[in-house]
Design a protein around this motif. Structure first.
Motif, short mmCIF file in Angstrom:
data_model
loop_
_atom_site.label_atom_id
_atom_site.label_comp_id
_atom_site.label_asym_id
_atom_site.label_seq_id
_atom_site.Cartn_x
_atom_site.Cartn_y
_atom_site.Cartn_z
N TRP A 1 -16.19 37.50 46.89
CA TRP A 1 -15.44 38.51 47.40
C TRP A 1 -15.87 39.98 46.75
CZ3 TRP A 1 -11.04 41.14 44.92
CH2 TRP A 1 -10.55 41.98 45.96
N ILE A 2 -16.19 40.14 45.60
CA ILE A 2 -16.50 41.29 44.96
C ILE A 2 -17.86 41.61 45.30
CG2 ILE A 2 -16.95 42.46 42.60
CD1 ILE A 2 -14.60 40.66 41.54
N THR A 3 -18.76 40.69 45.26
CA THR A 3 -20.18 41.09 45.34
C THR A 3 -20.40 41.25 47.11
OG1 THR A 3 -20.82 38.63 45.33
CG2 THR A 3 -20.63 40.09 43.24
N SER A 4 -19.56 40.70 47.84
CA SER A 4 -20.07 41.02 49.12
C SER A 4 -19.55 42.35 50.00
CB SER A 4 -19.12 39.66 50.05
OG SER A 4 -18.00 39.83 50.00
N ALA A 5 -19.10 43.26 49.10
CA ALA A 5 -18.86 44.47 49.52
C ALA A 5 -20.03 45.07 49.76
CB ALA A 5 -17.93 45.20 48.37
N LYS A 6 -20.06 45.73 51.00
CA LYS A 6 -21.23 46.39 51.57
C LYS A 6 -21.40 47.83 51.14
CE LYS A 6 -21.74 43.97 55.78
NZ LYS A 6 -20.67 43.24 56.14
N LYS A 7 -20.44 48.48 50.68
CA LYS A 7 -20.32 49.89 50.03
C LYS A 7 -20.03 49.78 48.43
CE LYS A 7 -19.25 52.11 54.45
NZ LYS A 7 -18.33 52.87 54.91
N PRO A 8 -20.58 50.63 47.71
CA PRO A 8 -20.17 50.66 46.13
C PRO A 8 -18.75 50.92 46.02
CG PRO A 8 -22.31 51.84 46.54
CD PRO A 8 -21.77 51.45 47.96
N ALA A 9 -18.00 51.92 47.00
CA ALA A 9 -16.68 52.12 46.77
C ALA A 9 -15.74 50.94 47.15
CB ALA A 9 -16.47 53.31 47.57
N THR A 10 -16.23 50.09 47.95
CA THR A 10 -15.56 48.80 48.52
C THR A 10 -15.63 48.00 47.33
OG1 THR A 10 -16.10 49.18 50.69
CG2 THR A 10 -15.26 47.03 50.10
N GLY A 11 -16.82 47.97 46.65
CA GLY A 11 -16.76 46.90 45.52
C GLY A 11 -16.06 47.44 44.30
N ALA A 12 -15.90 48.62 44.16
CA ALA A 12 -15.14 49.22 43.05
C ALA A 12 -13.57 49.03 43.41
CB ALA A 12 -15.63 50.83 42.90
N ARG A 13 -13.24 49.09 44.55
CA ARG A 13 -11.90 48.85 44.83
C ARG A 13 -11.50 47.60 44.70
NH1 ARG A 13 -12.68 52.40 49.11
NH2 ARG A 13 -12.90 50.40 50.58
N ARG A 14 -12.43 46.60 44.91
CA ARG A 14 -12.28 45.10 44.70
C ARG A 14 -12.48 44.60 43.50
NH1 ARG A 14 -15.81 42.35 49.80
NH2 ARG A 14 -14.75 43.31 51.30
N LEU A 15 -13.08 45.58 42.62
CA LEU A 15 -13.00 44.96 41.06
C LEU A 15 -11.52 45.62 40.56
CD1 LEU A 15 -16.41 46.05 39.99
CD2 LEU A 15 -15.60 43.92 39.35
N GLU A 16 -11.13 46.77 40.87
CA GLU A 16 -9.84 47.05 40.42
C GLU A 16 -8.55 46.10 41.00
OE1 GLU A 16 -7.00 50.90 41.54
OE2 GLU A 16 -9.19 51.41 41.20
N ARG A 17 -8.85 45.79 41.98
CA ARG A 17 -7.59 44.75 42.79
C ARG A 17 -7.84 43.39 42.00
NH1 ARG A 17 -7.58 42.94 49.02
NH2 ARG A 17 -6.78 40.85 48.47
N ALA A 18 -9.09 43.10 41.71
CA ALA A 18 -9.32 41.97 41.05
C ALA A 18 -8.54 41.70 39.71
CB ALA A 18 -10.77 41.37 40.87
N ASN A 19 -8.66 42.82 38.90
CA ASN A 19 -8.17 42.91 37.84
C ASN A 19 -6.57 42.95 37.78
OD1 ASN A 19 -7.96 43.60 34.81
ND2 ASN A 19 -8.24 45.95 35.20
N LYS A 20 -5.93 43.71 38.54
CA LYS A 20 -4.52 43.64 38.62
C LYS A 20 -4.01 42.40 39.15
CE LYS A 20 -4.17 48.42 40.31
NZ LYS A 20 -3.63 49.47 41.44
N GLU A 21 -4.74 41.56 40.23
CA GLU A 21 -4.18 40.53 40.65
C GLU A 21 -4.57 39.41 39.77
OE1 GLU A 21 -5.61 39.85 44.76
OE2 GLU A 21 -4.39 41.76 45.36
N LEU A 22 -5.51 39.34 39.07
CA LEU A 22 -5.78 38.13 38.00
C LEU A 22 -4.82 38.37 36.91
CD1 LEU A 22 -9.76 37.99 37.98
CD2 LEU A 22 -8.26 36.12 38.66
N SER A 23 -4.71 39.65 36.49
CA SER A 23 -3.60 39.67 35.52
C SER A 23 -2.00 39.37 35.91
CB SER A 23 -3.57 41.49 35.06
OG SER A 23 -4.57 41.76 34.42
N ALA A 24 -1.95 39.46 37.24
CA ALA A 24 -0.60 39.10 37.61
C ALA A 24 -0.81 37.38 37.86
CB ALA A 24 -0.49 39.82 39.05
N GLY A 25 -1.81 36.65 37.68
CA GLY A 25 -1.97 35.26 37.83
C GLY A 25 -2.43 34.95 39.07
#
Length: 84
Positions: A45-69
């Protein structure tokens, strides 16, 4: 205390995701309790982003969501490699 990141997954963990996992104990705990298939979902999901900005947003979201379980990325059809 050493922070072991379980890397059992078909895809290689991106450096940015490794950094997140190494710096966030809650995200790391969730990550290490995931199945390899669930880890693949996050990685792809993270690496399939076509734009760097999308990848950055996905990393940020992954951090929040993984932290939340959260165990899987939401609203994503899944790793295309799984359907082959």
């Amino acid at each position: 205390m050493a922070k072991i990141i379980d890397d059992a997954a078909a895809h290689k963990i991106p450096v940015e995701l490794r950094q997140i996992l190494a710096s966030d104990q809650s995200a790391l705990k969730t990550w290490n309790n995931l199945t390899p298939l669930a880890r693949n979902e996050w990685i792809c999901w993270i690496t399939s982003a076509k734009k760097p900005a999308t990848g950055a947003r996905r990393l940020e979201r992954a951090n929040k969501e993984l932290s939340a379980g959260k165990r899987r990325p939401c609203c994503w059809p899944g790793c295309p490699h799984r359907q082959k």
